[in-house]
Write an enzyme that holds these catalytic residues in place. Structure first.
Site, mmCIF file in Angstrom:
data_model
loop_
_atom_site.group_PDB
_atom_site.id
_atom_site.type_symbol
_atom_site.label_atom_id
_atom_site.label_comp_id
_atom_site.label_asym_id
_atom_site.label_seq_id
_atom_site.Cartn_x
_atom_site.Cartn_y
_atom_site.Cartn_z
ATOM 1 N N ILE A 8 0.843 -1.187 0.000
ATOM 2 C CA ILE A 8 0.000 0.000 0.000
ATOM 3 C C ILE A 8 0.881 1.240 0.000
ATOM 4 O O ILE A 8 1.813 1.350 0.806
ATOM 5 C CB ILE A 8 -0.921 0.028 1.239
ATOM 6 N N THR A 34 3.982 1.588 2.943
ATOM 7 C CA THR A 34 4.993 2.496 2.412
ATOM 8 C C THR A 34 4.564 3.953 2.533
ATOM 9 O O THR A 34 3.373 4.274 2.556
ATOM 10 C CB THR A 34 5.287 2.188 0.922
ATOM 11 N N LYS A 40 6.445 8.767 9.488
ATOM 12 C CA LYS A 40 5.056 9.234 9.572
ATOM 13 C C LYS A 40 4.061 8.089 9.754
ATOM 14 O O LYS A 40 2.856 8.324 9.873
ATOM 15 C CB LYS A 40 4.702 10.042 8.325
ATOM 16 N N ASP A 56 8.649 6.669 -2.525
ATOM 17 C CA ASP A 56 8.192 7.952 -3.061
ATOM 18 C C ASP A 56 7.711 7.704 -4.484
ATOM 19 O O ASP A 56 8.509 7.396 -5.367
ATOM 20 C CB ASP A 56 9.334 8.963 -3.042
ATOM 21 N N ASN A 84 -2.563 4.325 -3.245
ATOM 22 C CA ASN A 84 -3.329 5.270 -2.432
ATOM 23 C C ASN A 84 -2.683 6.644 -2.337
ATOM 24 O O ASN A 84 -3.384 7.643 -2.131
ATOM 25 C CB ASN A 84 -3.518 4.698 -1.015
ATOM 26 N N TYR A 148 -6.834 19.189 -8.871
ATOM 27 C CA TYR A 148 -7.025 17.931 -8.133
ATOM 28 C C TYR A 148 -8.048 17.060 -8.838
ATOM 29 O O TYR A 148 -7.811 15.866 -9.085
ATOM 30 C CB TYR A 148 -7.477 18.224 -6.705
ATOM 31 N N LYS A 152 -7.574 13.367 -10.699
ATOM 32 C CA LYS A 152 -8.327 12.181 -10.298
ATOM 33 C C LYS A 152 -9.158 11.632 -11.453
ATOM 34 O O LYS A 152 -9.338 10.417 -11.578
ATOM 35 C CB LYS A 152 -9.212 12.514 -9.092
ATOM 36 N N VAL A 181 -14.152 10.732 3.320
ATOM 37 C CA VAL A 181 -13.647 9.884 4.401
ATOM 38 C C VAL A 181 -12.954 10.788 5.414
ATOM 39 O O VAL A 181 -12.270 11.751 5.045
ATOM 40 C CB VAL A 181 -12.669 8.820 3.872
ATOM 41 N N THR A 183 -10.241 11.801 7.117
ATOM 42 C CA THR A 183 -8.786 11.674 7.122
ATOM 43 C C THR A 183 -8.169 13.063 7.283
ATOM 44 O O THR A 183 -8.871 14.063 7.389
ATOM 45 C CB THR A 183 -8.268 11.056 5.810
#
Length: 275
Positions: A8, A34, A40, A56, A84, A148, A152, A181, A183
């Site tokens: 992931i 990852t 983090k 990366d 992701n 953005y 997407k 979501v 986050t």
């Protein structure tokens, strides 16, 4: 179900990737978690069957190094690849810095393609699955999110084409049309600093505000998504808050009605003085 190997991207604490790591691990699968900075996601390091790796997605060197590590640890096969890693970017289209816009596409689009190309031999060897975390935003003209949303939309289409191209090779591809979501993606986005000369200066204070939605908790979202992956789903899958709206409204509402909804959530666009 026999344990699977899962990689992931974008697993920093507080995000979708992190929640997916926890859910796959809870079900007994081996997860390669990852992130650009493994620190983090340090809270994951003590979990059984979770391997933290630096990756990366905008660096071919970094991606290739990750492939070599996974190849050794997994015996040359990868059952599930989850793309992701992504970045949010908010800015009026007239004020977008082209280089900043390129950076958004570098992560959200080219990063996905780069990772898929690199890990494809391992996924094909396993006749596995690829989950691309796209977004319903790719179908919605939300004001001040042109870069953005466009990135997407491109990612969503790439994923759907990959679904067809990889089918003869025994690989399933899911395009996750993620809704809202809970986050930290908005908190991690670069600050919105429009130029003083911007025609949108009258609503400057509104543009940078975080938009309020009905967010689905990340844990329950991850549970549904992992069910989809392990259940053999393919194609577009809608999960997350307001995903029903994202799936159906663009196809059933007339343009004027969609425009009304977008402007109502348009970060102050309705408050712009009429010219």
């Amino acid at each position: 179900m026999a344990p699977k190997t899962v990689l992931i991207t974008g697993c920093s604490t507080g995000g979708i990737g992190h929640a997916l790591v926890l859910e796959f691990q809870r079900r007994g699968h081996t997860v390669f978690a990852t992130a650009r900075s493994p620190s983090k996601m340090a809270d994951l390091k003590e979990l059984p069957n979770v391997h933290l790796m630096a990756l990366d997605v905008v660096s071919q060197v970094s991606v290739d190094a990750a492939v070599k590590q996974v190849e050794v640890k997994s015996g040359g096969k990868l059952d599930v690849l989850v793309n992701n890693a992504g970045v949010l970017f908010v800015m009026p289209a007239l004020d977008v810095d082209i280089e900043e816009a390129r950076a958004v596409f570098e992560t959200n689009y080219w990063g996905v393609l780069r990772v898929v190309q690199a890990f494809a031999p391992l996924v094909i060897a396993a006749k596995g699955s690829i989950l691309n975390v796209g977004s319903g935003a790719g179908d919605l003209p939300l004001p001040f999110q042109s870069m953005y949303n466009a990135s997407k939309a491109a990612q969503n289409m790439l994923s759907e084409v990959l679904r067809l191209e990889l089918r003869p090779l025994g690989v399933k591809v899911i395009t996750l049309m993620a809704g809202n979501v809970a986050t930290n993606i908005a908190a991690n986005a670069p600050p919105v600093e429009i130029p003083q000369s911007s025609v949108y200066d009258p609503v400057r204070s509104e543009i940078g505000k975080e938009m309020k939605y009905s967010d689905q908790p990340a844990a329950s979202f991850a549970k549904q998504v992992v069910d989809d992956v392990l259940g053999g789903s393919q194609g577009k899958v809608y999960r997350g808050g307001n995903s029903f709206i994202m799936k159906w409204l663009p196809s059933v509402l007339p343009e004027w009605a969609m425009d009304y909804l977008m402007l109502e959530n348009g970060r102050g666009l309705k408050k712009m003085p009429k010219q």
